[in-house]
Structures are given as C-alpha cells and as structure tokens.
Design an enzyme around this catalytic site. Structure first.
Site, PDB file in Angstrom:
ATOM      1  N   ARG A  60       0.761  -1.276  -0.025  1.00 53.39           N
ATOM      2  CA  ARG A  60       0.046  -0.128   0.103  1.00 53.39           C
ATOM      3  C   ARG A  60       0.747   1.268  -0.122  1.00 53.39           C
ATOM      4  O   ARG A  60       0.611   2.438  -0.448  1.00 53.39           O
ATOM      5  CB  ARG A  60      -1.222  -0.055   1.160  1.00 53.39           C
ATOM      6  CG  ARG A  60      -0.620   0.388   2.286  1.00 53.39           C
ATOM      7  CD  ARG A  60      -1.396  -0.003   3.413  1.00 53.39           C
ATOM      8  NE  ARG A  60      -1.683  -1.426   3.391  1.00 53.39           N
ATOM      9  CZ  ARG A  60      -2.683  -2.213   3.583  1.00 53.39           C
ATOM     10  NH1 ARG A  60      -3.912  -1.490   4.117  1.00 53.39           N
ATOM     11  NH2 ARG A  60      -2.841  -3.322   3.816  1.00 53.39           N
ATOM     12  N   LYS A  88      24.234  -3.703   3.794  1.00 56.24           N
ATOM     13  CA  LYS A  88      23.613  -2.211   3.823  1.00 56.24           C
ATOM     14  C   LYS A  88      24.576  -1.489   3.103  1.00 56.24           C
ATOM     15  O   LYS A  88      24.228  -0.632   2.293  1.00 56.24           O
ATOM     16  CB  LYS A  88      23.698  -1.877   5.105  1.00 56.24           C
ATOM     17  CG  LYS A  88      23.044  -0.351   5.493  1.00 56.24           C
ATOM     18  CD  LYS A  88      22.941   0.006   6.902  1.00 56.24           C
ATOM     19  CE  LYS A  88      23.158   1.448   7.166  1.00 56.24           C
ATOM     20  NZ  LYS A  88      23.042   1.649   8.619  1.00 56.24           N
ATOM     21  N   ARG A 110      12.265   2.837   0.756  1.00 59.38           N
ATOM     22  CA  ARG A 110      11.850   1.949   1.856  1.00 59.38           C
ATOM     23  C   ARG A 110      12.945   0.829   2.213  1.00 59.38           C
ATOM     24  O   ARG A 110      13.358   0.569   0.987  1.00 59.38           O
ATOM     25  CB  ARG A 110      10.564   1.323   2.019  1.00 59.38           C
ATOM     26  CG  ARG A 110      10.553   0.255   2.924  1.00 59.38           C
ATOM     27  CD  ARG A 110       9.074  -0.600   3.007  1.00 59.38           C
ATOM     28  NE  ARG A 110       8.139   0.406   3.526  1.00 59.38           N
ATOM     29  CZ  ARG A 110       6.766   0.374   4.090  1.00 59.38           C
ATOM     30  NH1 ARG A 110       6.537  -1.047   3.948  1.00 59.38           N
ATOM     31  NH2 ARG A 110       6.144   1.191   4.358  1.00 59.38           N
TER      32      ARG A 110
HETATM   33  C1  NCD Z   1       3.338  -0.217   8.159  1.00 62.76           C
HETATM   34  C2  NCD Z   1       4.763  -0.435   7.677  1.00 62.76           C
HETATM   35  O1  NCD Z   1       5.219  -0.739   6.760  1.00 62.76           O
HETATM   36  O2  NCD Z   1       5.419  -0.054   8.692  1.00 62.76           O
HETATM   37  N1  NCD Z   1       2.494  -0.454   6.839  1.00 62.76           N
HETATM   38  C3  NCD Z   1       2.339   0.307   5.842  1.00 62.76           C
HETATM   39  O3  NCD Z   1       3.039   1.278   5.747  1.00 62.76           O
HETATM   40  N2  NCD Z   1       1.274   0.048   5.008  1.00 62.76           N
HETATM   41  C4  NCD Z   1       2.888  -0.788   9.268  1.00 62.76           C
HETATM   42  C5  NCD Z   1       2.842  -2.442   8.968  1.00 62.76           C
HETATM   43  O4  NCD Z   1       3.584  -3.082   8.328  1.00 62.76           O
HETATM   44  O5  NCD Z   1       2.679  -2.936  10.178  1.00 62.76           O
END
Ligand code: NCD
Length: 317
Positions: A60, A88, A110
């Site tokens: 998401r 890393k 991320r």
């Molecule tokens: C969160 C994440 O990745 O930290 N989810 C997200 O951003 N959709 C929370 C989670 O993974 O529990």
C-alpha cells in the site's frame, strides 16, 4: 504563515516542526479536493523525476506514493527488491551511484535498516523521502494518521490516542508518538511488556500493559500490526502465541461494546484479521481504516509538492 518546509528531506518526524506539519495538512486539504474531481491530476510536478526504491516489501505504501506522484504529473521510476542478504553499505552506495547517473530529483525509499534514508540523504543531491526505515521511522504514515484524526474529530490537540500492539518493532509507533506529541495530543502506548521499548516513558507518553485500561482512557485506538517478520526465531518469540495475544490485546466487538463509549478505530495496515482487530470492528462504523488509506495519497502529494519547492518550485529545485 510560511509556505515552505524548513527541511530539504523527509527523513523522520523528528525533523519537522509543528508549523511544517500544519503546512503539510493545509496543502493536503487542497489535494483532497483535487482527488474528489473527475480529473484527478494536476501539473504541479511536471518535469520532476521521482524514483521509488523499495528494498523491503510493501504494497500500500508503494502504490500510495506512486499514485500521489502520478496525480502530480511527475515522471516515475520504480525499483523493488526484497533481497535482504546484500549488505547495507554496498546496497546503498550502489543506489547512490545509480541515482546520480539517472538525474533523479526525488527519491522515496523503504529499507530494512534504520537510518538508511539519513545515509542516502548525505550522499546524493536529491530530495529524500523516508517510506519506512526498519524499526525507526515511517513519517508519512504518522502524518496521514494524524491528518485522519484531525479530519474525523476536527482537531488533534488534546485528543487521547492509544497506540496498541508491537511497539518495540514498529516504526509507525515511533513516528506516531513524535507527530502526535508535536501536535499536542496525549499518547498512551499499550502492549505486552516484551513488545514495549524499555525507555518508552522518556518519549513523554503513558505506558500500559492492560488493554481495557487503555481503551477506557483513549478517544482513538490505533491498532498496530504484530511485526511477525521482525520477531525472533519462529516469529512469535516475544509472546506465547497469536491466540493469546489476540485474547489480551486484540479488539473484538464484545470488548468494544463493553466499553459503553465511542472510539475511533485505526490501523495502518496490513491487518492480521482476528489478531489485532476482528473483521466486525475493522469494517464497522467506528473504523476509519479506509479513510487513512485515502488520506495517504493526499498527504503524500503534499509532502512531494512541498519538498519539490511548493508554489515556487522552479526557483528552488
Ligand atoms: C506499516 C509499515 O510498513 O511500517 N505499513 C504500511 O506502511 N502500509 C505498518 C506495518 O507494516 O505493520
């Protein structure tokens, strides 16, 4: 009122002031209006190139960022890799060199390592947005959560928010605490002691290990996911079983009804249905879970737009 963020990157909530957050929210209000139109696209980031680098799984957040970028007419490139075996240093230096070569203006990243976005911001000449760095921060999630509380209750200041679950491994918890505190909310962290950081109270929050006590106290309950992938060994080393966790810290309709008051129920997703919340609560009238998802696009549009320089972009990027 300033129309410019006081930061070049969004690495964590700790780098933002309450004024910055207010500016992001006002900007997101405008983009929410855009998203309600039949044509949901504006030319604000035309000629800006954004790279989404996802070294850790995401559905998401990745889709939300990509949609936000496309709604702003940015050029978008995506890179996803969940290979955790690469070290890393090597991965990030590689990334840095690739980004420099591609003349990318902004990077959404991320990564499984805490501090990865900070590292990148020191080595590339692009604006960096942290989309989650290990257990450290997930600033846009906290912004969209606080924005959703503001939308639902009309304010954040003075609201009592209980953050329930796996606090120890949750970047959402830390970013939420920092964001809510900056905006004047009261925060209680609730979870088993094995999933609670030892110095949690130093963050200026209440701590409880009793779910019913936390629910009686709060106006808003943010039910965090158990981070199964970040536990030890078989994934449940910090608590006896998922069933026992659900019995003590899960929210079902019976527990909710027993409270005899209204609560706002939140969850950042993805939900382990029947563990943190049962479906009758997650899909019930008190849940704003899908509003959080919807608001995520507008809030991310605001962050991208402001980091690119806001209304005076040409002069600043
Ligand atoms: C969160 C994440 O990745 O930290 N989810 C997200 O951003 N959709 C929370 C989670 O993974 O529990």
């Amino acid at each position: 009122m300033s129309e410019v963020l006081a930061t070049r990157h969004l690495l964590g909530i700790d780098n933002l002031s309450a004024e910055d957050i207010g500016l992001i929210f006002r900007t997101a209000d405008g983009f929410k209006e855009v998203l309600a139109r039949p044509i949901k696209k504006v030319p604000s980031l035309r000629d800006v190139t954004v790279a989404n680098l996802f070294f850790e799984n995401s559905t998401r957040t990745r889709i939300s960022f990509e949609l936000a970028e496309k709604r702003l007419s940015a050029d978008v490139v995506n890179f996803s890799s969940s290979t955790s075996s690469t070290k890393k240093g090597e991965t990030l230096v590689d990334t840095v060199n690739n980004i420099l070569a591609m003349k990318v203006d902004m990077v959404v990243m991320r990564h499984a390592d805490p501090g990865a976005a900070i590292f990148l911001s020191r080595h590339v000449d692009a604006r960096i947005i942290n989309a989650g760095d290990g257990t450290r921060e997930h600033p846009t999630q906290a912004l969209l959560d606080a924005y959703s509380i503001r939308e639902k209750l009309g304010r954040v200041k003075g609201v009592k928010v209980a953050i329930v679950g796996d606090i120890l491994h949750s970047r959402v918890a830390l970013s939420n605490v920092l964001c809510l505190r900056k905006l004047g909310a009261e925060v209680m962290l609730c979870g088993p002691s094995t999933l609670m950081p030892r110095h949690a109270r130093d963050l200026g929050v209440e701590v409880s290990h009793n779910m019913d006590e936390a629910l009686r106290w709060c106006d808003v309950a943010n039910m965090l996911r158990i981070q199964l992938e970040r536990q030890g060994g078989d994934g449940i080393a910090n608590f006896p079983s998922l069933r026992e966790y659900a019995m003590r810290f899960g929210l079902d309709r019976k527990r909710y009804e027993a409270l005899g008051k209204e609560l706002v129920i939140m969850h950042p997703g993805p939900i382990n249905r029947g563990v943190e919340v049962t479906s009758d609560v997650a899909d019930g009238p008190e849940s704003i879970i899908l509003h959080q998802v919807e608001n995520g696009v507008a809030v991310r549009m605001a962050v991208l737009f402001l980091l690119a320089g806001g209304p005076g972009r040409q002069a600043r990027l």
